[in-house]
Design a protein around this motif. Structure first.
Motif, PDB file in Angstrom:
ATOM      1  N   ARG A   3      35.733  67.587  35.456  1.00  0.00           N
ATOM      2  CA  ARG A   3      36.805  67.596  34.458  1.00  0.00           C
ATOM      3  C   ARG A   3      37.473  68.971  34.400  1.00  0.00           C
ATOM      4  O   ARG A   3      38.702  69.080  34.324  1.00  0.00           O
ATOM      5  CB  ARG A   3      36.231  67.206  33.100  1.00  0.00           C
ATOM      6  CG  ARG A   3      37.284  67.152  32.027  1.00  0.00           C
ATOM      7  CD  ARG A   3      36.676  66.784  30.682  1.00  0.00           C
ATOM      8  NE  ARG A   3      37.647  66.974  29.665  1.00  0.00           N
ATOM      9  CZ  ARG A   3      38.056  66.027  28.837  1.00  0.00           C
ATOM     10  NH1 ARG A   3      37.537  64.834  28.906  1.00  0.00           N
ATOM     11  NH2 ARG A   3      38.958  66.288  27.925  1.00  0.00           N
ATOM     12  N   LEU A   7      41.391  69.755  35.217  1.00  0.00           N
ATOM     13  CA  LEU A   7      42.277  70.424  34.266  1.00  0.00           C
ATOM     14  C   LEU A   7      42.905  71.673  34.887  1.00  0.00           C
ATOM     15  O   LEU A   7      44.091  71.947  34.681  1.00  0.00           O
ATOM     16  CB  LEU A   7      41.518  70.774  32.982  1.00  0.00           C
ATOM     17  CG  LEU A   7      41.085  69.581  32.118  1.00  0.00           C
ATOM     18  CD1 LEU A   7      40.212  70.053  30.966  1.00  0.00           C
ATOM     19  CD2 LEU A   7      42.277  68.805  31.614  1.00  0.00           C
ATOM     20  N   ILE A  10      45.616  70.570  37.230  1.00  0.00           N
ATOM     21  CA  ILE A  10      46.819  70.169  36.491  1.00  0.00           C
ATOM     22  C   ILE A  10      47.623  71.404  36.087  1.00  0.00           C
ATOM     23  O   ILE A  10      48.846  71.452  36.256  1.00  0.00           O
ATOM     24  CB  ILE A  10      46.445  69.314  35.259  1.00  0.00           C
ATOM     25  CG1 ILE A  10      45.953  67.934  35.707  1.00  0.00           C
ATOM     26  CG2 ILE A  10      47.637  69.172  34.308  1.00  0.00           C
ATOM     27  CD1 ILE A  10      45.377  67.091  34.580  1.00  0.00           C
ATOM     28  N   LEU A 167      49.565  70.467  28.789  1.00  0.00           N
ATOM     29  CA  LEU A 167      48.862  69.259  29.270  1.00  0.00           C
ATOM     30  C   LEU A 167      47.343  69.440  29.241  1.00  0.00           C
ATOM     31  O   LEU A 167      46.614  68.517  28.872  1.00  0.00           O
ATOM     32  CB  LEU A 167      49.308  68.919  30.691  1.00  0.00           C
ATOM     33  CG  LEU A 167      50.587  68.105  30.819  1.00  0.00           C
ATOM     34  CD1 LEU A 167      51.006  67.973  32.275  1.00  0.00           C
ATOM     35  CD2 LEU A 167      50.407  66.739  30.214  1.00  0.00           C
ATOM     36  N   VAL A 168      46.884  70.623  29.629  1.00  0.00           N
ATOM     37  CA  VAL A 168      45.454  70.888  29.619  1.00  0.00           C
ATOM     38  C   VAL A 168      44.915  70.795  28.196  1.00  0.00           C
ATOM     39  O   VAL A 168      43.899  70.142  27.935  1.00  0.00           O
ATOM     40  CB  VAL A 168      45.148  72.266  30.253  1.00  0.00           C
ATOM     41  CG1 VAL A 168      43.715  72.688  29.967  1.00  0.00           C
ATOM     42  CG2 VAL A 168      45.394  72.218  31.747  1.00  0.00           C
ATOM     43  N   PHE A 170      46.274  69.222  25.708  1.00  0.00           N
ATOM     44  CA  PHE A 170      46.428  67.830  25.246  1.00  0.00           C
ATOM     45  C   PHE A 170      45.299  66.939  25.788  1.00  0.00           C
ATOM     46  O   PHE A 170      44.812  66.058  25.085  1.00  0.00           O
ATOM     47  CB  PHE A 170      47.786  67.297  25.690  1.00  0.00           C
ATOM     48  CG  PHE A 170      48.093  65.907  25.242  1.00  0.00           C
ATOM     49  CD1 PHE A 170      48.399  65.648  23.916  1.00  0.00           C
ATOM     50  CD2 PHE A 170      48.050  64.852  26.140  1.00  0.00           C
ATOM     51  CE1 PHE A 170      48.668  64.353  23.491  1.00  0.00           C
ATOM     52  CE2 PHE A 170      48.318  63.559  25.726  1.00  0.00           C
ATOM     53  CZ  PHE A 170      48.636  63.315  24.400  1.00  0.00           C
ATOM     54  N   LEU A 171      44.896  67.182  27.007  1.00  0.00           N
ATOM     55  CA  LEU A 171      43.866  66.355  27.640  1.00  0.00           C
ATOM     56  C   LEU A 171      42.450  66.740  27.223  1.00  0.00           C
ATOM     57  O   LEU A 171      41.516  65.982  27.431  1.00  0.00           O
ATOM     58  CB  LEU A 171      43.987  66.410  29.158  1.00  0.00           C
ATOM     59  CG  LEU A 171      45.256  65.757  29.719  1.00  0.00           C
ATOM     60  CD1 LEU A 171      45.346  66.003  31.204  1.00  0.00           C
ATOM     61  CD2 LEU A 171      45.261  64.268  29.417  1.00  0.00           C
ATOM     62  N   VAL A 172      42.314  67.942  26.674  1.00  0.00           N
ATOM     63  CA  VAL A 172      40.959  68.380  26.245  1.00  0.00           C
ATOM     64  C   VAL A 172      40.616  67.763  24.949  1.00  0.00           C
ATOM     65  O   VAL A 172      40.505  66.948  24.353  1.00  0.00           O
ATOM     66  CB  VAL A 172      40.885  69.910  26.076  1.00  0.00           C
ATOM     67  CG1 VAL A 172      39.609  70.327  25.402  1.00  0.00           C
ATOM     68  CG2 VAL A 172      41.051  70.580  27.402  1.00  0.00           C
TER      69      VAL A 172
END
Length: 172
Positions: A3, A7, A10, A167-168, A170-172
């Motif tokens: 993961r 990240l 990304i 984005l990182v 947001f995805l965490v």
């Protein structure tokens, strides 16, 4: 572990995208400068050497880099092989075929095609006036682009980095 690597990938990809877009702006200015170089060389061929257009395009093509070389030389060859098409049609066809690989915008290409429509049917004096007019138009456009270029390049790079970080997060 995977993961974290995803990240990071990304974030780096988004930053890279911003840098690529930034470089595209510089490439557009370079391509516009090459169009201006073509105009100036064509002016010299027509006004001083009195060279016919097909021969002038071929000679100028020998001095240019790709894809402008192919555009000019194929334009010259197509003009020499009279197939019933007008100069404007030949010019447009070669523009669509060869210059789509450049960083010129659709608007730039449409203006270039308009220049081709005006160039092909005129006498020598009108051709020179058309060349001068389009050269002035290009000079203004290049000047405007160069003026805002540093700020736009910085904006694209910053947006790429910040978009990746967003984005990182947001995805965490």
């Amino acid at each position: 572990m995977i993961r974290t690597a995803a990240l990071a990938l990304i974030a780096v990809s988004c930053a890279g995208l911003g840098f690529v877009k930034s470089q595209a702006l510089s490439a557009r200015v370079r391509d516009l400068l090459l169009l201006r170089k073509i105009l100036r060389l064509l002016t010299g061929e027509i006004s001083y050497a009195g060279t016919p257009l097909p021969e002038a395009f071929y000679r100028i093509g020998c001095k240019m880099e790709m894809p402008f070389r192919d555009f000019l030389q194929d334009l010259s060859v197509d003009m020499g092989q009279y197939d019933g098409a007008s100069f404007s049609e030949i010019f447009n066809r070669n523009t669509d075929c060869h210059l789509k690989e450049t960083r010129l915008t659709r608007e730039d290409l449409e203006e270039w095609k308009e220049f081709g429509r005006m160039l092909g049917y005129l006498d020598r004096e009108m051709q020179l006036a058309t060349l001068k007019s389009f050269d002035e138009t290009l000079a203004e456009k290049i000047s405007e682009l160069k003026e805002g270029l540093p700020a736009q390049k910085k904006l694209y790079r910053s947006l790429g980095v910040l978009g990746g970080l967003f984005l990182v997060i947001f995805l965490v």
